[in-house]
Design an enzyme around this catalytic site. Structure first.
Site, mmCIF file in Angstrom:
data_model
loop_
_atom_site.group_PDB
_atom_site.id
_atom_site.type_symbol
_atom_site.label_atom_id
_atom_site.label_comp_id
_atom_site.label_asym_id
_atom_site.label_seq_id
_atom_site.Cartn_x
_atom_site.Cartn_y
_atom_site.Cartn_z
ATOM 1 N N ARG A 131 4.766 -0.630 -19.478
ATOM 2 C CA ARG A 131 4.168 0.283 -20.196
ATOM 3 C C ARG A 131 5.624 0.932 -20.923
ATOM 4 O O ARG A 131 5.346 1.852 -21.704
ATOM 5 C CB ARG A 131 3.562 1.355 -19.542
ATOM 6 C CG ARG A 131 2.329 0.730 -18.877
ATOM 7 C CD ARG A 131 1.512 1.788 -17.919
ATOM 8 N NE ARG A 131 0.441 1.116 -17.270
ATOM 9 C CZ ARG A 131 -0.626 1.162 -17.577
ATOM 10 N NH1 ARG A 131 -1.042 1.614 -18.855
ATOM 11 N NH2 ARG A 131 -1.486 0.686 -16.804
ATOM 12 N N ASP A 149 0.209 -1.641 -23.125
ATOM 13 C CA ASP A 149 -0.740 -0.759 -22.130
ATOM 14 C C ASP A 149 -1.637 -1.845 -21.753
ATOM 15 O O ASP A 149 -2.450 -2.222 -22.270
ATOM 16 C CB ASP A 149 -1.424 0.289 -23.386
ATOM 17 C CG ASP A 149 -2.511 1.230 -22.607
ATOM 18 O OD1 ASP A 149 -2.613 0.941 -21.542
ATOM 19 O OD2 ASP A 149 -2.943 2.131 -23.284
ATOM 20 N N HIS A 163 2.359 -12.803 1.246
ATOM 21 C CA HIS A 163 3.790 -13.187 1.458
ATOM 22 C C HIS A 163 4.381 -14.097 2.666
ATOM 23 O O HIS A 163 5.096 -14.855 2.761
ATOM 24 C CB HIS A 163 4.843 -12.434 0.807
ATOM 25 C CG HIS A 163 5.143 -11.471 1.659
ATOM 26 N ND1 HIS A 163 4.356 -10.273 1.635
ATOM 27 C CD2 HIS A 163 5.972 -11.155 2.582
ATOM 28 C CE1 HIS A 163 4.957 -9.410 2.681
ATOM 29 N NE2 HIS A 163 5.841 -9.921 3.450
ATOM 30 N N LYS A 166 6.472 -17.858 4.507
ATOM 31 C CA LYS A 166 7.819 -17.793 5.222
ATOM 32 C C LYS A 166 8.268 -19.349 6.046
ATOM 33 O O LYS A 166 7.229 -20.098 6.193
ATOM 34 C CB LYS A 166 7.704 -16.767 6.510
ATOM 35 C CG LYS A 166 7.890 -15.249 5.763
ATOM 36 C CD LYS A 166 7.742 -14.268 6.832
ATOM 37 C CE LYS A 166 7.760 -13.086 6.462
ATOM 38 N NZ LYS A 166 9.119 -12.686 5.855
ATOM 39 N N ASP A 192 -3.655 -2.433 5.552
ATOM 40 C CA ASP A 192 -2.590 -2.639 4.597
ATOM 41 C C ASP A 192 -1.901 -3.961 5.575
ATOM 42 O O ASP A 192 -1.231 -4.586 4.922
ATOM 43 C CB ASP A 192 -1.447 -1.392 4.753
ATOM 44 C CG ASP A 192 -0.275 -1.522 4.032
ATOM 45 O OD1 ASP A 192 -0.485 -2.167 2.834
ATOM 46 O OD2 ASP A 192 0.911 -1.635 4.556
ATOM 47 N N HIS A 219 -1.848 -9.995 6.709
ATOM 48 C CA HIS A 219 -0.942 -10.491 7.524
ATOM 49 C C HIS A 219 -1.273 -10.940 8.982
ATOM 50 O O HIS A 219 -1.116 -12.021 9.249
ATOM 51 C CB HIS A 219 0.320 -9.682 7.457
ATOM 52 C CG HIS A 219 0.919 -9.131 6.103
ATOM 53 N ND1 HIS A 219 0.708 -9.938 5.038
ATOM 54 C CD2 HIS A 219 1.678 -8.169 5.850
ATOM 55 C CE1 HIS A 219 1.489 -9.485 4.019
ATOM 56 N NE2 HIS A 219 1.898 -8.338 4.516
ATOM 57 N N LYS A 252 12.439 -3.820 13.378
ATOM 58 C CA LYS A 252 11.557 -4.323 12.107
ATOM 59 C C LYS A 252 11.380 -5.951 13.047
ATOM 60 O O LYS A 252 12.661 -6.673 13.230
ATOM 61 C CB LYS A 252 12.336 -4.596 11.039
ATOM 62 C CG LYS A 252 11.712 -5.314 9.931
ATOM 63 C CD LYS A 252 12.419 -5.302 8.686
ATOM 64 C CE LYS A 252 11.696 -6.399 7.699
ATOM 65 N NZ LYS A 252 12.447 -6.415 6.315
#
Length: 501
Positions: free
Chosen positions: A59, A102, A187, A191, A244, A249, A354
């Site tokens: 935009r 837009d 995603h 892997k 989420d 996942h 992590k």
């Protein structure tokens, strides 16, 4: 400074795979952090056909030159020095063009058609934007005659907020694109280690014959995030950790672990088997909702020795929020292969590390002849690490060395670390593999619509159960492995989370 074979003049990728890539949301975090580095690596490795072009759409007011500079700055920031060479960078940046647009208004989409004019390549539309406007963009592209019969669309998760919204979004996309040309990204499926799951299971009789309830006692899947909200309060508080992370996942990983062998490696053969797993997942009803599921929300604590705020203290927080930042659960796949085998799933924010990891626990030998006090370690474990370092380890038991040890057992790994095993090979990022498969028109790494909808059905019944119980999430300090109740949940079965990191 090392250079790839392609950067030294070798032919670029298969010309049959050349595309025009229209990237909506080209100035966003995902594009700059993941997509452009992945596209650059494909170009540098000689996998991107010479005539492939990339159109950035956003935009904001920019021309092609300023857009290329922004992408170049992002690449310089994220690429290692050994991954950069002038020829590759110049060639890649020359592919880029830019249009201000837009997205929600059909006005301006004709410029995309003009950009495409004369091209003989299929257009790939990558929607790195919010799911609520997927439908508008697809319809406007169709109305402007920017698409053809080979055009494909790539969409990011989350696709919807629940089953109803997911159906609405998929219906809107499906009015323009057939299912065979819709690429829904998770995603994790790109892997290297996840890809190796299929080879590990179905190419090795050692595991193929053992992969059932007769030989496996239980399975753990952990996806731990060290970070907190990172400025995404508005999105995350509406979603929570279940929507989420679990809905996509963790359930995708569970499917790859639990699915039966597909008849072949075709996209639909693999996805058919994953759908069977989702259909067989037991719902949480009655006492199981309180016994086998733990919701958590982090409070203030420490991370890497630094004090960090609690979830309700983050910038922009609703201090009355009951959104979960942690979920642990015990579920079961109700079929012949897995009857009675618990699957323990755990994911959360502000964890100590992590970590994305799958642990397959094999059953003990029926007759044990060694020291009774070592009975607890007398089983094999297959540890599949997705991040931070991808690799696979099989924990086996051997005799402890030394004259004074007797027949004492010692667990140790047979270890395949991808970085060590293939020191001259750079492990590609998941997005590189996914984008390459889109260019080839192959769908086996992408999620089919019925997978999404069965996953939402299972998650929706859990969310509805939480609403009826109206129980606030349990607190856990940032920097810990979650609420104590998540440890008690697995301990009551005589087990513990595998934390030998």
């Amino acid at each position: 400074m090392s250079q790839s074979t392609a950067s030294q003049g070798a032919p670029l990728g298969d010309p049959n795979h050349a595309i025009d890539l229209a990237l909506f949301g080209a100035l966003g975090d995902l594009a700059m952090r993941k997509l452009f580095p992945a596209l650059y690596h494909l170009d540098r490795e000689g996998l991107m056909p010479e005539s492939t072009r990339i159109l950035g759409l956003a935009r904001h007011e920019h021309d092609a030159a300023s857009f290329r500079k922004m992408v170049n700055d992002a690449l310089q920031k994220r690429l290692k020095s050994s991954e950069q060479d002038k020829q590759s960078l110049e060639r890649f940046l020359a592919r880029l063009d830019y249009l201000k647009l837009d997205f929600s208004s059909v006005e301006g989409y004709d410029a995309i058609r003009q950009w495409r004019k004369g091209s003989q390549h299929p257009m790939v539309v990558y929607l790195s934007v919010g799911a609520p406007i997927y439908g508008d963009i697809c319809r406007h592209l169709q109305a402007s005659k920017s698409l053809d019969d080979e055009s494909r669309v790539v969409v990011e998760k989350p696709i919807g907020y629940d089953l109803h919204s997911s159906i609405e979004i998929n219906d809107a996309i499906g009015q323009v694109f057939p299912e065979s040309r819709i690429y829904r990204i998770d995603h994790y499926l790109g892997k290297e280690t996840v890809q190796n799951l299929i080879a590990l299971r179905f190419a090795n009789p050692l595991f193929g014959t053992q992969w059932n309830q007769n030989n496996i006692s239980h399975v753990e899947i952990t996806v731990a995030e060290k970070v907190g909200i990172e400025g995404r309060w508005g999105y995350f508080d509406q979603a929570g950790q279940l929507r989420d992370m679990v809905q996509n996942h963790l359930l995708q990983l569970l499917c790859l672990i639990a699915m039966d062998p597909p008849s072949n490696l075709d996209a639909d053969a693999i996805r058919d088997e994953k759908v069977k797993v989702l259909k067989a997942l037991k719902p949480f009803v009655g006492e199981a909702l309180g016994r086998d599921v733990v919701r958590g929300q982090y409070i203030a604590g420490t991370s890497d020795g630094q004090s960090v705020p609690g979830y309700l203290e983050e910038e922009g927080a609703n201090t009355q929020s009951q959104t979960e930042t942690f979920v642990a659960m015990k579920t079961e796949v109700a079929n012949w292969r897995w009857a009675g085998v618990p699957f323990y799933l755990r994911t959360g924010k502000r964890m100590p590390e992590k970590l994305s990891q799958i642990v397959i626990h094999f059953r003990q030998q029926p007759h044990y002849i060694f020291d009774p006090d070592q009975r607890g370690i007398a089983s094999n474990k297959l540890i599949i690490r997705l991040q931070p370092e991808e690799g696979i380890a099989l924990q086996v038991l051997t005799k402890d060395s030394g004259l004074d040890k007797g027949m004492r057992l010692r667990p140790g790994p047979l270890h395949l670390d991808f970085n060590s095993a293939f020191p001259k090979s750079r492990i590609p990022d998941a997005y590189e593999r996914l984008l390459l498969e889109v260019m080839k028109g192959q769908q086996y790494l992408f999620v089919r619509r019925d997978e999404i909808e069965h996953a939402w059905r299972w998650c929706d019944q859990l969310i509805d159960g939480w609403k009826k119980r109206d129980t606030p999430p349990r607190r856990y300090p940032a920097g810990s492995w979650g609420p104590v109740a998540s440890i008690a949940m697995i301990t009551q079965d005589g087990r513990s989370w595998y934390e030998d990191y």
